[in-house]
Design a protein around this motif. Structure first.
Motif, PDB file in Angstrom:
ATOM      1  N   VAL A  23       0.829  -1.196   0.000  1.00 15.45           N
ATOM      2  CA  VAL A  23       0.000   0.000   0.000  1.00 15.45           C
ATOM      3  C   VAL A  23       0.867   1.251   0.000  1.00 15.45           C
ATOM      4  N   SER A  24       0.304   2.348  -0.467  1.00 13.75           N
ATOM      5  CA  SER A  24       0.986   3.633  -0.365  1.00 13.75           C
ATOM      6  C   SER A  24       1.061   4.010   1.108  1.00 13.75           C
ATOM      7  N   ARG A  25       2.171   4.591   1.539  1.00 10.52           N
ATOM      8  CA  ARG A  25       2.398   4.808   2.957  1.00 10.52           C
ATOM      9  C   ARG A  25       1.528   5.918   3.542  1.00 10.52           C
ATOM     10  N   LEU A  26       0.968   6.764   2.729  1.00 12.82           N
ATOM     11  CA  LEU A  26       0.057   7.784   3.227  1.00 12.82           C
ATOM     12  C   LEU A  26      -1.360   7.333   2.899  1.00 12.82           C
ATOM     13  N   GLY A  27      -2.085   6.908   3.934  1.00 14.39           N
ATOM     14  CA  GLY A  27      -3.430   6.393   3.739  1.00 14.39           C
ATOM     15  C   GLY A  27      -4.488   7.425   4.047  1.00 14.39           C
ATOM     16  N   PHE A  28      -5.702   6.941   4.286  1.00 11.99           N
ATOM     17  CA  PHE A  28      -6.836   7.832   4.558  1.00 11.99           C
ATOM     18  C   PHE A  28      -7.680   7.250   5.677  1.00 11.99           C
ATOM     19  N   GLY A  29      -7.947   8.047   6.698  1.00 12.57           N
ATOM     20  CA  GLY A  29      -8.836   7.650   7.779  1.00 12.57           C
ATOM     21  C   GLY A  29     -10.240   8.142   7.499  1.00 12.57           C
ATOM     22  N   ALA A  30     -11.192   7.211   7.419  1.00 13.37           N
ATOM     23  CA  ALA A  30     -12.557   7.557   6.988  1.00 13.37           C
ATOM     24  C   ALA A  30     -13.463   7.994   8.128  1.00 13.37           C
ATOM     25  N   MET A  31     -12.976   8.005   9.358  1.00 10.33           N
ATOM     26  CA  MET A  31     -13.835   8.252  10.512  1.00 10.33           C
ATOM     27  C   MET A  31     -14.618   9.557  10.406  1.00 10.33           C
ATOM     28  N   ARG A  32     -14.023  10.601   9.847  1.00  9.37           N
ATOM     29  CA  ARG A  32     -14.660  11.912   9.830  1.00  9.37           C
ATOM     30  C   ARG A  32     -15.701  12.087   8.727  1.00  9.37           C
ATOM     31  N   LEU A  33     -15.833  11.121   7.856  1.00  8.19           N
ATOM     32  CA  LEU A  33     -16.787  11.268   6.766  1.00  8.19           C
ATOM     33  C   LEU A  33     -18.217  11.235   7.304  1.00  8.19           C
ATOM     34  N   PRO A  34     -19.030  12.244   7.011  1.00  7.01           N
ATOM     35  CA  PRO A  34     -20.427  12.229   7.468  1.00  7.01           C
ATOM     36  C   PRO A  34     -21.213  11.150   6.742  1.00  7.01           C
ATOM     37  N   THR A  35     -22.062  10.468   7.470  1.00  9.53           N
ATOM     38  CA  THR A  35     -22.782   9.323   6.899  1.00  9.53           C
ATOM     39  C   THR A  35     -24.282   9.537   6.786  1.00  9.53           C
ATOM     40  N   GLY A  36     -24.770  10.715   7.185  1.00  7.47           N
ATOM     41  CA  GLY A  36     -26.194  10.983   7.092  1.00  7.47           C
ATOM     42  C   GLY A  36     -26.612  11.300   5.661  1.00  7.47           C
ATOM     43  N   PRO A  37     -27.914  11.493   5.437  1.00 10.75           N
ATOM     44  CA  PRO A  37     -28.395  11.819   4.100  1.00 10.75           C
ATOM     45  C   PRO A  37     -28.087  13.272   3.735  1.00 10.75           C
ATOM     46  N   GLY A  38     -28.293  13.612   2.468  1.00 11.65           N
ATOM     47  CA  GLY A  38     -28.145  14.997   2.047  1.00 11.65           C
ATOM     48  C   GLY A  38     -26.819  15.281   1.356  1.00 11.65           C
ATOM     49  N   SER A  39     -26.536  16.571   1.205  1.00  8.28           N
ATOM     50  CA  SER A  39     -25.361  16.990   0.448  1.00  8.28           C
ATOM     51  C   SER A  39     -24.061  16.569   1.120  1.00  8.28           C
ATOM     52  N   ASP A  40     -24.056  16.525   2.460  1.00  4.69           N
ATOM     53  CA  ASP A  40     -22.832  16.115   3.148  1.00  4.69           C
ATOM     54  C   ASP A  40     -22.435  14.693   2.778  1.00  4.69           C
ATOM     55  N   ARG A  41     -23.428  13.844   2.589  1.00  7.87           N
ATOM     56  CA  ARG A  41     -23.129  12.464   2.198  1.00  7.87           C
ATOM     57  C   ARG A  41     -22.513  12.427   0.802  1.00  7.87           C
ATOM     58  N   GLY A  42     -23.061  13.250  -0.089  1.00  6.87           N
ATOM     59  CA  GLY A  42     -22.505  13.316  -1.439  1.00  6.87           C
ATOM     60  C   GLY A  42     -21.052  13.762  -1.421  1.00  6.87           C
ATOM     61  N   THR A  43     -20.753  14.732  -0.566  1.00  8.40           N
ATOM     62  CA  THR A  43     -19.368  15.191  -0.439  1.00  8.40           C
ATOM     63  C   THR A  43     -18.480  14.092   0.125  1.00  8.40           C
ATOM     64  N   ALA A  44     -19.000  13.368   1.131  1.00 14.43           N
ATOM     65  CA  ALA A  44     -18.232  12.278   1.733  1.00 14.43           C
ATOM     66  C   ALA A  44     -17.886  11.216   0.697  1.00 14.43           C
ATOM     67  N   ILE A  45     -18.837  10.877  -0.144  1.00 12.27           N
ATOM     68  CA  ILE A  45     -18.593   9.890  -1.199  1.00 12.27           C
ATOM     69  C   ILE A  45     -17.546  10.415  -2.175  1.00 12.27           C
ATOM     70  N   ALA A  46     -17.638  11.705  -2.500  1.00  7.25           N
ATOM     71  CA  ALA A  46     -16.662  12.303  -3.415  1.00  7.25           C
ATOM     72  C   ALA A  46     -15.261  12.292  -2.820  1.00  7.25           C
ATOM     73  N   VAL A  47     -15.155  12.533  -1.507  1.00  5.90           N
ATOM     74  CA  VAL A  47     -13.852  12.527  -0.849  1.00  5.90           C
ATOM     75  C   VAL A  47     -13.243  11.124  -0.902  1.00  5.90           C
ATOM     76  N   ALA A  48     -14.032  10.105  -0.592  1.00  8.55           N
ATOM     77  CA  ALA A  48     -13.520   8.734  -0.619  1.00  8.55           C
ATOM     78  C   ALA A  48     -13.046   8.356  -2.023  1.00  8.55           C
ATOM     79  N   ARG A  49     -13.826   8.714  -3.010  1.00 10.20           N
ATOM     80  CA  ARG A  49     -13.444   8.385  -4.384  1.00 10.20           C
ATOM     81  C   ARG A  49     -12.200   9.163  -4.813  1.00 10.20           C
ATOM     82  N   ARG A  50     -12.121  10.418  -4.411  1.00 16.32           N
ATOM     83  CA  ARG A  50     -10.971  11.238  -4.781  1.00 16.32           C
ATOM     84  C   ARG A  50      -9.691  10.711  -4.132  1.00 16.32           C
ATOM     85  N   ALA A  51      -9.814  10.214  -2.907  1.00 12.06           N
ATOM     86  CA  ALA A  51      -8.644   9.644  -2.239  1.00 12.06           C
ATOM     87  C   ALA A  51      -8.054   8.513  -3.070  1.00 12.06           C
TER      88      ALA A  51
END
Length: 287
Positions: A23-51
């Motif tokens: 694995v690449s040595r700089l990973g990503f911690g997903a704990m802070r991603l909001p999991t509720g409905p709405g625009s925040d969830r869309g942003t969270a999904i975009a962040v995970a995909r962008r990572a």
């Protein structure tokens, strides 16, 4: 080596967890991603995909993060996962009341949580399953033995630990191979230095959580100075120090912001000189 020689030029950019998950040595911690409905969830999904687009091949989550909601979010964002992506999750913590949690690493509980994680992540095997906390009411050998049984059944690839001492790590290794340890550790909080040293000696991945948390409260002047010299931010300098600290260190900074994600991952390209590394080495928590 002179004082202005880049420290990281020979530092490996990848690490092989358990000998087969490179694995690449700089990973990503997903704990802070909001999991509720709405625009925040869309942003969270975009962040995970962008990572993943930016080259992250290690993402850290846990049953405890939203009591499964974080795992479900990652599956929604990334399923089917790329072959080189390792999603590490954790078990051993159960919900206690609306806002509380409790240890629960009984064999039946660990098995149930692993089964749930497999279902939520939509995978057949958890590549890295970390014991979130050692349950003080269950013998450690029994806890690790339960995970080892799941490993033999093919439901777990590798076993990791979280928030352990060097002594607990040594004890756990008597029951099964341990591929990773995840403890709180950063430039200004080095309580678990002995654990890191034990991991380095055994070629065990060390995943520092809260790798830049101390930066929010105002890093030491040396951190600001080095960051300025690098043309970087203080958190980036702290991440660069972690990467230079040991080849087994795999920081997992987390964020819910696309801009912050890109800033964090850019730290992998920073090169500390020996002088800069030494100055940061001397930095400690304020009295």
């Amino acid at each position: 080596m002179t004082s202005d020689t880049p420290r990281m030029s020979g530092t490996p950019s990848t690490f092989s967890i358990g000998g087969d998950y490179r694995v690449s040595r700089l990973g990503f911690g997903a704990m802070r991603l909001p999991t509720g409905p709405g625009s925040d969830r869309g942003t969270a999904i975009a962040v995970a995909r962008r990572a993943v687009e930016l080259g992250v091949t290690l993402i850290d989550t846990a049953h405890m993060y939203g009591w499964g909601a974080n795992e479900e979010l990652l599956a929604e964002a990334l399923h089917p996962c790329p072959d080189d992506l390792l999603i590490a999750t954790k078990a051993g913590i159960t919900r206690s009341g609306p806002d509380g949690w409790a240890h629960d690493a009984r064999p039946e509980s660990l098995r149930e949580q692993v089964e749930q994680s497999l279902h939520r992540l939509r995978i057949e095997r958890v590549g890295l399953l970390q014991l979130h906390r050692i349950d003080p009411t269950v013998p450690l050998a029994e806890q690790i033995g339960s995970l080892h049984e799941l490993q033999q059944e093919g439901k777990i690839g590798h076993i990791g630990l979280s928030e352990v001492t060097a002594e607990q790590l040594a004890e756990a290794r008597q029951t099964a191979d341990i591929a990773s340890v995840q403890n709180r550790y950063n430039l200004l909080d080095r309580e678990h230095e002995p654990v890191l040293q034990a991991c380095e000696a055994a070629d065990i991945a060390f995943l520092p959580w809260q790798p830049v948390a101390a930066a929010a409260s105002g890093p030491a002047p040396a951190v600001h100075a080095v960051a300025t010299e690098l043309g970087a931010t203080a958190p980036q300098a702290m991440l660069a120090w972690l990467l230079a600290r040991s080849p087994v260190v795999l920081p997992i900074p987390g964020t819910s912001s696309l801009a912050h994600l890109e800033e964090n991952l850019a730290a992998a390209d920073l090169q500390l000189t020996e002088s800069q590394r030494q100055r940061l080495d001397r930095t400690a928590l304020p009295a």
